[in-house]
Design a protein around this motif. Sequence first.
Motif, PDB file in Angstrom:
ATOM      1  N   ASN A  45       0.828  -1.207   0.000  1.00 23.30           N
ATOM      2  CA  ASN A  45       0.000   0.000   0.000  1.00 23.30           C
ATOM      3  C   ASN A  45       0.862   1.256   0.000  1.00 23.30           C
ATOM      4  O   ASN A  45       0.564   2.232  -0.710  1.00 23.30           O
ATOM      5  CB  ASN A  45      -0.923   0.002   1.214  1.00 23.30           C
ATOM      6  CG  ASN A  45      -2.027  -1.032   1.116  1.00 23.30           C
ATOM      7  OD1 ASN A  45      -2.387  -1.473   0.030  1.00 23.30           O
ATOM      8  ND2 ASN A  45      -2.572  -1.435   2.251  1.00 23.30           N
ATOM      9  N   ALA A  46       1.928   1.243   0.793  1.00 21.84           N
ATOM     10  CA  ALA A  46       2.814   2.409   0.866  1.00 21.84           C
ATOM     11  C   ALA A  46       3.484   2.670  -0.476  1.00 21.84           C
ATOM     12  O   ALA A  46       3.531   3.811  -0.953  1.00 21.84           O
ATOM     13  CB  ALA A  46       3.866   2.187   1.949  1.00 21.84           C
ATOM     14  N   ASN A  76      11.160   1.209   5.025  1.00 25.83           N
ATOM     15  CA  ASN A  76      11.052   2.380   4.161  1.00 25.83           C
ATOM     16  C   ASN A  76      11.637   2.075   2.789  1.00 25.83           C
ATOM     17  O   ASN A  76      11.045   2.410   1.755  1.00 25.83           O
ATOM     18  CB  ASN A  76      11.757   3.565   4.819  1.00 25.83           C
ATOM     19  CG  ASN A  76      11.375   4.895   4.216  1.00 25.83           C
ATOM     20  OD1 ASN A  76      12.164   5.495   3.490  1.00 25.83           O
ATOM     21  ND2 ASN A  76      10.188   5.379   4.524  1.00 25.83           N
ATOM     22  N   GLY A  79       9.214  -0.106   0.812  1.00 23.85           N
ATOM     23  CA  GLY A  79       8.145   0.653   0.176  1.00 23.85           C
ATOM     24  C   GLY A  79       8.612   1.334  -1.094  1.00 23.85           C
ATOM     25  O   GLY A  79       7.887   1.381  -2.103  1.00 23.85           O
ATOM     26  N   LEU A 168       9.372   9.157   1.081  1.00 23.99           N
ATOM     27  CA  LEU A 168       8.379   8.219   1.605  1.00 23.99           C
ATOM     28  C   LEU A 168       8.306   8.315   3.123  1.00 23.99           C
ATOM     29  O   LEU A 168       9.327   8.117   3.805  1.00 23.99           O
ATOM     30  CB  LEU A 168       8.719   6.790   1.181  1.00 23.99           C
ATOM     31  CG  LEU A 168       7.764   5.704   1.688  1.00 23.99           C
ATOM     32  CD1 LEU A 168       6.337   5.963   1.223  1.00 23.99           C
ATOM     33  CD2 LEU A 168       8.225   4.326   1.249  1.00 23.99           C
ATOM     34  N   ASP A 169       7.145   8.592   3.639  1.00 23.63           N
ATOM     35  CA  ASP A 169       6.795   8.684   5.058  1.00 23.63           C
ATOM     36  C   ASP A 169       7.389   9.920   5.715  1.00 23.63           C
ATOM     37  O   ASP A 169       6.656  10.761   6.233  1.00 23.63           O
ATOM     38  CB  ASP A 169       7.173   7.421   5.820  1.00 23.63           C
ATOM     39  CG  ASP A 169       6.357   7.274   7.095  1.00 23.63           C
ATOM     40  OD1 ASP A 169       5.259   7.852   7.162  1.00 23.63           O
ATOM     41  OD2 ASP A 169       6.810   6.574   8.018  1.00 23.63           O
ATOM     42  N   THR A 193       3.443  10.742   3.520  1.00 23.37           N
ATOM     43  CA  THR A 193       3.502  10.118   4.835  1.00 23.37           C
ATOM     44  C   THR A 193       2.398   9.080   4.949  1.00 23.37           C
ATOM     45  O   THR A 193       1.395   9.131   4.235  1.00 23.37           O
ATOM     46  CB  THR A 193       3.427  11.172   5.956  1.00 23.37           C
ATOM     47  OG1 THR A 193       3.867  10.597   7.184  1.00 23.37           O
ATOM     48  CG2 THR A 193       2.025  11.742   6.107  1.00 23.37           C
ATOM     49  N   LEU A 194       2.581   8.107   5.826  1.00 27.17           N
ATOM     50  CA  LEU A 194       1.759   6.901   5.845  1.00 27.17           C
ATOM     51  C   LEU A 194       0.931   6.796   7.118  1.00 27.17           C
ATOM     52  O   LEU A 194       1.441   7.020   8.218  1.00 27.17           O
ATOM     53  CB  LEU A 194       2.647   5.662   5.719  1.00 27.17           C
ATOM     54  CG  LEU A 194       3.627   5.665   4.541  1.00 27.17           C
ATOM     55  CD1 LEU A 194       4.577   4.480   4.645  1.00 27.17           C
ATOM     56  CD2 LEU A 194       2.876   5.649   3.209  1.00 27.17           C
ATOM     57  N   ALA A 216      -1.210   9.031   3.008  1.00 27.01           N
ATOM     58  CA  ALA A 216      -1.670   7.836   2.307  1.00 27.01           C
ATOM     59  C   ALA A 216      -2.294   6.842   3.277  1.00 27.01           C
ATOM     60  O   ALA A 216      -1.764   6.585   4.366  1.00 27.01           O
ATOM     61  CB  ALA A 216      -0.504   7.169   1.572  1.00 27.01           C
ATOM     62  N   ILE A 218      -2.892   3.269   4.416  1.00 30.59           N
ATOM     63  CA  ILE A 218      -2.269   1.948   4.263  1.00 30.59           C
ATOM     64  C   ILE A 218      -3.129   0.861   4.909  1.00 30.59           C
ATOM     65  O   ILE A 218      -2.640  -0.191   5.250  1.00 30.59           O
ATOM     66  CB  ILE A 218      -0.831   1.913   4.807  1.00 30.59           C
ATOM     67  CG1 ILE A 218      -0.760   2.305   6.282  1.00 30.59           C
ATOM     68  CG2 ILE A 218       0.074   2.809   3.962  1.00 30.59           C
ATOM     69  CD1 ILE A 218       0.582   2.003   6.932  1.00 30.59           C
TER      70      ILE A 218
END
Length: 246
Positions: A45-46, A76, A79, A168-169, A193-194, A216, A218
Amino acid sequence: MTMERDDWQFPWAKGWPEIDRAGMVEVDRRMVETYGIALEKMMENAGRALATVAWRRWLVGRDAPRVTVLAGNGGNGGGALVAARRLAAWGACVEIVLARPATALAPVPAGQFAILKGMGIAVVEDPPEGAGLILDGLIGYSLSGAPIGRVADLITWANGSGTPILALDVPSGFDASTGRLAMPSVSANATVTLALPKRGLTDPAVRWAVGDLYLADISVPPALYATMACPIRTPSFAGEDILRIA
C-alpha cells in the motif's frame, strides 16, 4: 527541466492528528498481531501510494521518464522498491541505488528486491545523472541519530542533484520522535507520509525538508487507533487513498 502538474487529483484535508515514532511502532505491531494485516500488505500500500503521487505529479504524459530510487535496507526502503516496481510497470525507466548491499536487506524488502531483479530493473552502485525524479526511501520513522556513511552521502548527492525529490513517510534525516531534522536531511519537494502524519511534519520550520505533504491510507483500521495506549481519534479517508494535508 521537469515540469510539475497541478495536483488537483489529491483532495485537500485538514484536522489529521499526528503520531510519533513510539505510536507508529505500536500501530505496526498491532496491525500484524491484532488484525493479521501483514507487513507485506502495508508495504504494498505504501509503495503504491508513493508511485501514484510520483506519476501524477511529475511523470504522467512523459515518454519513458527516468526515476532514481534510493532504498534503505528496512521497511522504508521496501516501500520505495514497491514504488519502483509500480513505476516500471507504468512505463518509467527505473534505476535503483541501495544504501547497503542487497544481502543486508530485511526479509520483506529482500522479497521486493527479488521481484525487481526478476523484472530486469537496473541496480546501480553510483547514483546516475539525468533522472526526472528521485524517490527517497533511505530512512523512515525509525531514524536514531544522524545519518552517516553511505546514507549520508546519498542524501547529500540527492540534495545537490537539482532533481525533484519525493520522500516516503518522512524525509530521510527527520526524527519522528522529536519532530526535528538531523544533518544531513533530505530536502524534498514533497513527502508521502503513511497512516498518520508523523509528529512535526507540518511545522513550518521543517517545510524546506518536507515540501508538500500527502497522507496515504495503508489500511489501518480506525478501531486500532481508538484502543491504543494513547487513544487517537482520526477523520475518515472517505473513499480516498491519498490526501493533500499541507
